[in-house]
Motif scaffolding. Structure first.
Motif, mmCIF file in Angstrom:
data_model
loop_
_atom_site.group_PDB
_atom_site.id
_atom_site.type_symbol
_atom_site.label_atom_id
_atom_site.label_comp_id
_atom_site.label_asym_id
_atom_site.label_seq_id
_atom_site.Cartn_x
_atom_site.Cartn_y
_atom_site.Cartn_z
ATOM 1 N N MET A 1 -9.406 -41.604 -61.374
ATOM 2 C CA MET A 1 -8.038 -41.601 -61.834
ATOM 3 C C MET A 1 -7.367 -40.301 -61.406
ATOM 4 O O MET A 1 -7.919 -39.228 -61.571
ATOM 5 N N ALA A 2 -6.189 -40.423 -60.909
ATOM 6 C CA ALA A 2 -5.434 -39.229 -60.521
ATOM 7 C C ALA A 2 -4.811 -38.604 -61.757
ATOM 8 O O ALA A 2 -4.275 -39.293 -62.616
ATOM 9 N N ARG A 3 -4.916 -37.294 -61.854
ATOM 10 C CA ARG A 3 -4.298 -36.579 -62.968
ATOM 11 C C ARG A 3 -3.458 -35.474 -62.388
ATOM 12 O O ARG A 3 -3.835 -34.846 -61.402
ATOM 13 N N LEU A 4 -2.322 -35.231 -62.978
ATOM 14 C CA LEU A 4 -1.424 -34.191 -62.511
ATOM 15 C C LEU A 4 -1.536 -32.985 -63.417
ATOM 16 O O LEU A 4 -1.415 -33.097 -64.629
ATOM 17 N N TYR A 5 -1.756 -31.804 -62.844
ATOM 18 C CA TYR A 5 -1.887 -30.580 -63.606
ATOM 19 C C TYR A 5 -0.957 -29.531 -63.019
ATOM 20 O O TYR A 5 -0.787 -29.469 -61.816
ATOM 21 N N ARG A 6 -0.402 -28.700 -63.859
ATOM 22 C CA ARG A 6 0.401 -27.574 -63.402
ATOM 23 C C ARG A 6 -0.235 -26.286 -63.885
ATOM 24 O O ARG A 6 -0.544 -26.154 -65.054
ATOM 25 N N ASN A 7 -0.437 -25.338 -62.971
ATOM 26 C CA ASN A 7 -1.002 -24.030 -63.304
ATOM 27 C C ASN A 7 -2.318 -24.139 -64.071
ATOM 28 O O ASN A 7 -2.516 -23.477 -65.078
ATOM 29 N N LEU A 8 -3.213 -24.976 -63.597
ATOM 30 C CA LEU A 8 -4.469 -25.222 -64.295
ATOM 31 C C LEU A 8 -5.428 -24.057 -64.115
ATOM 32 O O LEU A 8 -5.828 -23.724 -63.024
ATOM 33 N N GLN A 9 -5.794 -23.426 -65.224
ATOM 34 C CA GLN A 9 -6.768 -22.347 -65.225
ATOM 35 C C GLN A 9 -7.629 -22.460 -66.473
ATOM 36 O O GLN A 9 -7.902 -21.488 -67.155
ATOM 37 N N LEU A 10 -8.041 -23.676 -66.777
ATOM 38 C CA LEU A 10 -8.776 -23.904 -68.015
ATOM 39 C C LEU A 10 -10.198 -24.357 -67.728
ATOM 40 O O LEU A 10 -10.727 -24.136 -66.654
ATOM 41 N N ASN A 52 -0.551 -36.458 -67.689
ATOM 42 C CA ASN A 52 -0.074 -35.172 -67.189
ATOM 43 C C ASN A 52 -0.393 -34.119 -68.239
ATOM 44 O O ASN A 52 -0.273 -34.379 -69.435
ATOM 45 N N TYR A 53 -0.790 -32.936 -67.773
ATOM 46 C CA TYR A 53 -1.082 -31.828 -68.680
ATOM 47 C C TYR A 53 -0.364 -30.591 -68.169
ATOM 48 O O TYR A 53 -0.542 -30.199 -67.015
ATOM 49 N N ALA A 54 0.467 -29.995 -69.003
ATOM 50 C CA ALA A 54 1.180 -28.766 -68.661
ATOM 51 C C ALA A 54 0.459 -27.609 -69.343
ATOM 52 O O ALA A 54 0.568 -27.429 -70.555
#
Length: 80
Positions: A1-10, A52-54
């Protein structure tokens, strides 16, 4: 599954789930929850769904489809 992340540093998405949040909701459309860490998966009635996860806000969003019957309660599960 495609997931969209912004600034992922987790945490790594390959980690094991530590908890599952489960709830039943009515209605359809965009659904949002806040999480201090990236969810591993979001599930709507047993089907894994794209989300989506911001990372800057912790907001996780995904879509809940239109139900086939009136007053239907969707089972939502979020694994973190």
């Amino acid at each position: 599954m495609a997931r969209l992340y912004r600034n992922l540093q987790l945490l790594s998405p390959n980690r094991s789930a530590t908890t599952t949040i489960a709830l039943k909701v009515r209605r359809s459309g965009k659904f949002g929850v806040y999480s201090s860490q990236l969810p591993l998966k979001c599930i709507v009635d047993g089907a894994e769904t794209d989300f989506n996860y911001a990372s800057e806000t912790g907001l996780t969003t995904f879509s809940i489809p239109v139900p086939r019957e009136e007053m239907y309660k969707w089972l939502i599960e979020i694994q973190v």
